[in-house]
Design an enzyme around this catalytic site. Structure first.
Site, mmCIF file in Angstrom:
data_model
loop_
_atom_site.group_PDB
_atom_site.id
_atom_site.type_symbol
_atom_site.label_atom_id
_atom_site.label_comp_id
_atom_site.label_asym_id
_atom_site.label_seq_id
_atom_site.Cartn_x
_atom_site.Cartn_y
_atom_site.Cartn_z
ATOM 1 N N HIS A 42 -99.058 -105.729 28.694
ATOM 2 C CA HIS A 42 -97.936 -105.793 29.877
ATOM 3 C C HIS A 42 -96.812 -105.158 29.649
ATOM 4 C CE1 HIS A 42 -100.006 -110.183 29.431
ATOM 5 N NE2 HIS A 42 -100.052 -109.562 30.710
ATOM 6 N N SER A 60 -112.547 -61.043 35.100
ATOM 7 C CA SER A 60 -112.487 -59.605 34.956
ATOM 8 C C SER A 60 -113.685 -59.097 34.173
ATOM 9 C CB SER A 60 -111.305 -58.885 34.094
ATOM 10 O OG SER A 60 -110.134 -59.303 35.001
ATOM 11 N N ASP A 90 -100.875 -63.868 37.125
ATOM 12 C CA ASP A 90 -100.399 -64.630 35.779
ATOM 13 C C ASP A 90 -99.945 -63.731 34.759
ATOM 14 O OD1 ASP A 90 -102.914 -63.584 35.097
ATOM 15 O OD2 ASP A 90 -103.889 -65.738 34.776
ATOM 16 N N GLY A 91 -100.104 -62.539 35.081
ATOM 17 C CA GLY A 91 -99.338 -61.400 33.992
ATOM 18 C C GLY A 91 -99.984 -61.046 33.005
#
Length: 542
Positions: A217, A423, A378-379
């Site tokens: 609880h 890639s 995303d760099g």
């Protein structure tokens, strides 16, 4: 915190009706909403001993989710974390109890003990055989005179449920329940408290800490300890439970307290199985939750052969995960043909020099390409290419540099392992297809164009989609005019991507158009840099 509920006062009623509506007619409820909330089997044979449990809601699927053949006959539901009333419990008893009698399985909380206990007395006064057992399996506070009842209650539900289904007597079922209760032990651990609908969340567990032994609880636990990962969390739990285990079979019940992800629960199961203290497992699954608590509990029961058989007996309720024996991880051999055949190395000083020069160029362009990619992805394009380039330079001694039919597929396999992400896969497809074309006698230009065709078929990218294809396709078309013409075409194609404001493929397809305006696609820019670098590299090699 937003929750998928309507009115707070209607939540439990609507949840019960949702369960019943999806039960295929196996479950029903007594009339009497909102005061009486009793879920019971519709196929119940009153000549058998009835099993009734229940308590406050918020622990779903317990208790109503375990009503069915081989487990509970009925569940009496209270409001969230609130005991049902005496009248509700009595209604449940009268609804399902026949001459064989009834066993009440109650968790050790004051409200439940009082309300179930008084209902039992009233049912007895009406001539019914009613017994009651109280589960007190929580070992978090060992000196507590009244330990709480938590997920170990499910052992009682399942074993006595199998006995009742088989026609055992009330006396035998009650004796078995008491024996299980005397042997079961449980403890939980959480990274966060639960959110009670309609109430502000209590954020008492700081970041970097976990609470050990908190109640279902949301009651505070015995202590807050440093959190150092799943293995450490499980070891702390097992240190508390091992004294309650005995030689021989021991079942561990892995309970999700509400919002712990399946991935996390599997990691915790790995830690438990590695400890080697239990022989069997129930779960991992949410069985007795605490609303959305981000935690888990482990219950252990030294089990006899009869207990194992009862726990393994199949039941139709989807909430019960079943019993499985813990064993070593099964590992099958990798299928033949999955791993590429290692190429036969061959030397070519000119090819090596060109590859090293191009690799150095990509390594040097890491920051530039990352900056471009940060505009549309995303760099990490530069880092991905640089990592692959470094790995390739380190493995050139193993490559078949003197034979393009072998070099192209070897290069593709190398990049698929060192480049990572989409890639690496794209270039693996590209160079493997080019290698196949070379093996069939195609020229270098035709082989490379065949590789591009295959990439477009698999990946879906075409000219104008703002990908490396915008630079690579025109460069390959222009190769018949020489490498300088190819490099010029690649540069024109790469620069054209700055005016393509909506990408149709790749990660940039999910980026707002304003982020793309005036910026070359990083993949296309990398292709242009590569062709420009090839000219200088070949000049130096010659």
């Amino acid at each position: 915190m937003a929750q998928f509920v309507n009115a707070k006062d209607d939540m439990v009623k609507e949840a019960i009706d949702g369960l019943l509506a999806c039960s295929g007619g196996a479950l029903a409820r007594l009339d009497g909403y909102p005061h009486i909330k009793v879920v019971h089997r519709t196929d119940w044979d009153r000549s058998k001993v009835a099993l009734i449990s229940g308590g406050g809601s918020g622990h779903e699927p317990a208790h109503a989710g375990f009503v069915g053949p081989g487990m509970l006959t009925a569940a009496v539901c209270g409001e969230v974390f609130a005991s049902p009333s005496v009248e509700a419990v009595l209604a449940g008893i009268l609804a399902v109890t026949g001459d064989a009698g009834c066993l009440l399985i109650v968790k050790n909380y004051t409200g439940d003990r009082l309300n179930f206990g008084l209902a039992a007395e009233r049912a007895r006064s009406l001539g019914h055989q009613v017994e009651m057992v109280v589960v007190d399996d929580d070992v978090a506070l060992p000196d507590l005179p009244q330990p709480r009842g938590v997920a170990g209650t499910l052992f009682v539900h399942k074993i006595t449920g199998a006995m009742a289904e088989a026609g055992a007597s009330l006396a035998d079922i009650t004796a078995a329940a008491k024996r299980i209760i005397a042997n079961v032990a449980s403890i939980g651990k959480s990274l966060d408290t639960c959110t009670i609908p309609g109430s502000p969340k209590e954020d008492r567990i700081p970041t970097g800490k976990a609470e050990l032994g908190l109640g279902i609880h949301g009651e505070p636990g015995v202590e807050q300890v440093d959190f150092a990962g799943a293995a450490d969390a499980m070891q702390i739990i097992l240190d508390k439970l091992v004294p309650h285990m005995k030689d021989g079979p021991c079942v561990a019940l892995m309970n999700n307290l509400g919002s712990t992800t399946p991935l996390e629960m599997s990691v915790l199961c790995h830690a438990l199985s590695e400890a080697g203290v239990a022989t069997h497992m129930i779960g991992p699954a949410p069985m007795m939750t605490s609303l959305d608590m981000h935690g888990f509990s482990v219950s252990v029961l030294p089990a006899s052969a009869e207990d194992l058989a009862a726990l393994a007996a199949p039941v139709p309720m989807p909430a019960w995960p079943g019993l499985a024996e813990i064993g070593p991880v099964a590992v099958a051999p990798i299928p033949d043909g999955l791993l590429p055949t290692a190429p036969i190395p061959s030397a070519s000083p000119k090819t090596r020099a060109v590859i090293e020069a191009v690799a150095d160029l990509l390594i040097g362009a890491e920051a530039t390409l990352n900056t471009l990619d940060a505009k549309s992805g995303d760099g990490d394009t530069g880092s991905t290419l640089a990592t692959a380039a470094r790995a390739l330079k380190g493995n050139l001694d193993k490559m078949p540099l003197a034979d393009l039919t072998q070099f192209f597929p070897a290069l593709g396999n190398e990049l698929s392992q060192t480049m990572g992400g989409s890639s690496g896969v794209i270039l693996a497809i590209y160079f493997n297809a080019a290698g196949d074309a070379c093996a069939r006698g195609a020229s270098v230009q035709k082989a490379l164009k065949e590789g591009l065709k295959r990439v477009s078929e698999v990946g879906g990218a075409q000219i104008g989609d703002r990908t490396m294809v915008d630079a690579l396709a025109p460069a390959l078309d222009a190769m018949s005019g020489g490498l300088a013409a190819a490099a010029a075409a690649a540069r024109t194609g790469a620069d054209s991507t700055a005016s393509i404001h909506k990408a149709k493929a790749g990660r940039a397809a999910y980026v707002p158009s304003e982020n793309l305006i005036g910026n070359n696609d990083p993949g296309a820019e990398a292709v242009a840099l590569l062709f420009e670098g090839l000219i200088k590299a070949l000049e130096s090699a010659n």
